[in-house]
Design an enzyme around this catalytic site. Structure first.
Site, mmCIF file in Angstrom:
data_model
loop_
_atom_site.group_PDB
_atom_site.id
_atom_site.type_symbol
_atom_site.label_atom_id
_atom_site.label_comp_id
_atom_site.label_asym_id
_atom_site.label_seq_id
_atom_site.Cartn_x
_atom_site.Cartn_y
_atom_site.Cartn_z
ATOM 1 C CD GLU A 102 -24.770 -3.229 -16.983
ATOM 2 O OE1 GLU A 102 -24.806 -2.286 -16.515
ATOM 3 O OE2 GLU A 102 -24.423 -3.355 -18.256
ATOM 4 C CG ASP B 226 -24.067 -8.647 -20.329
ATOM 5 O OD1 ASP B 226 -23.350 -8.449 -19.269
ATOM 6 O OD2 ASP B 226 -24.900 -8.088 -20.653
HETATM 7 ZN ZN LIG Z 1 -20.976 -2.205 -18.129
#
Ligand SMILES: [Zn+2]
Length: 413
Positions: free
Chosen positions: A179, A84
């Site tokens: 993340e 992501d």
């Molecule tokens: Zn990263």
């Protein structure tokens, strides 16, 4: 021909796909884009020839295995990155190339030159003399954070499959969502992953190796006032906004992000709002030292207790939630995972850059799940915005490091 022929093409293919994660989403992954991207990764990992390729149901991580090609009992290595991207425009990412960069010129990102990469502003550019840089066109981020890590791990696996003369144990690959919104690793499935030691490949410049992070907590302060007409306020009014200011003023003045560096911790007020009737303060509390971190939380609660005592009623309510802990606590029990990485860097003539992280990594959480997971460089610079860039040569070196770690782990077994 490039040593890793698919490294850059695969990186470019991935960055052009929008995988911006969605803050405050209640689903895993945080949106449909990420599900689709994960499905594409499954196909690509299978095409390379990896086994056990699947999407873990608990975390939505894509897992894959590179089988061992030795009979030795080698520690199973894991390599992890996230696909992501940060909360910044990620539509129509259009990578630009600067070949053989001279280390001093100002790079125009957009045609008009509204946005530039200027070594006077971004001095790290000087480290890339002779390199090919991949930049944005000024309108989006690049997504080298962390699709460079994704592409490097895949290139390393592909290289090892094509070079059976390099002996290695079983290698686990984990590519995950979310993340950037801080939730991706919460559901990481250590058991299904199956590694003994692991690395996130999510760091910045060449040589970076991180195994010390903050201990982190979020702290919310809810303040209740008593609102009466100002004309008749004497001895009656409790102004919640005033109490909020008193609360903040009672915290140590030096211990703020703008005054601290290295291993110095802080209280950071990141949001406030208030009326006479009520006020709300939002903080994060950070420290590398676990004891000092615990003391900071006590001090924070103590300020509330003191104010409540002063007013003779419950005016200030504090809610503190731990977010993650310093991975060093786990890793220093067995430094093998760090020593392997250091040795790999030295063998490849890369100067190790080891500093305590003033933040957390996915490895901070995963380490406390029982899998020691420091962070290796992936190459990206100026992450999370339009000034992001990465050097092709650094991406190749990051791939070299992954392969070298696998090789060393087998030799030392
Ligand atoms: Zn990263």
């Amino acid at each position: 021909m490039a040593k890793y022929e698919n490294l850059i093409p695969r990186f470019l293919k991935y960055v052009k796909i929008n995988t911006r994660s969605t803050p405050n989403s209640t689903t895993i992954p945080s949106n449909e884009r990420l599900t689709k991207f994960a499905e594409g990764l499954v196909e690509d990992l299978k095409a390379i020839g990896l086994t056990n390729v699947h999407i873990n149901a608990q975390s939505s991580y894509v897992y894959a295995t590179l089988p061992a090609n030795t009979d030795k009992a080698v520690k199973k290595l894991g390599f992890i990155s996230h696909f992501d991207t940060a909360d910044f425009n990620s539509e129509n990412i259009n990578p630009q190339f600067v070949e053989n960069y001279d280390g001093q010129s100002v790079i125009k990102l957009d045609d008009a030159g509204k946005y530039t990469l200027d070594p006077a502003v971004f001095p790290n550019l000087k480290n890339y003399q002779g390199d090919t840089l991949i930049t944005t066109d000024g309108s989006t981020l690049l997504g080298a954070d962390d699709k460079s890590g994704v592409a490097e791990i895949m290139a390393a696996a592909e290289y090892l499959l094509a070079h059976p003369e390099i002996k290695h144990g079983e290698i686990e690959i984990g590519l995950g969502p979310d993340e950037e919104i801080g939730t991706g690793a919460d559901h990481f499935d250590v058991k299904d992953f199956g590694a003994d030691i692991a690395y996130t490949v999510d760091g910045g410049p060449l040589g970076q190796l991180e195994y010390e992070t903050f201990n982190a907590a979020d702290a919310q302060v809810e303040i209740t006032g008593t609102n009466v007409h100002p004309a008749e306020a004497k001895g009656v009014m409790v102004n919640a906004s005033q109490v909020a200011m008193d609360f903040h003023a009672a915290l140590p003045e030096h211990d703020r992000p703008e005054n601290t560096e290295g291993r110095e911790g802080f209280f950071h007020l990141y949001s406030m709002n208030g009326t006479v009737d009520s006020a709300h303060l939002s903080y994060i509390i950070r420290d590398h030292d676990r004891q000092i971190f615990e003391d900071r939380k006590k001090l924070f609660q103590g300020v509330a207790d003191q104010l409540n005592k002063q007013y003779g009623s419950q005016r200030v309510d504090v809610t503190i939630k731990d977010q993650y802990y310093n991975m060093r606590e786990v890793i220093e029990k067995d430094m093998t995972v760090v020593d392997l990485a250091k040795q790999a860097l030295e063998d490849l003539d890369i100067k190790p850059l080891i500093f305590p992280v003033r933040g957390g990594t996915d490895g901070s959480k995963i380490s406390f799940m029982g899998l020691p997971t420091p962070n290796l460089f992936a190459g990206g610079e100026n992450m999370h915005g339009r000034f992001e860039y990465v050097s092709e040569q650094t991406m190749e070196k990051a791939t070299d490091v992954i392969i070298k770690i696998a090789e060393l782990a087998e030799q030392q077994a």
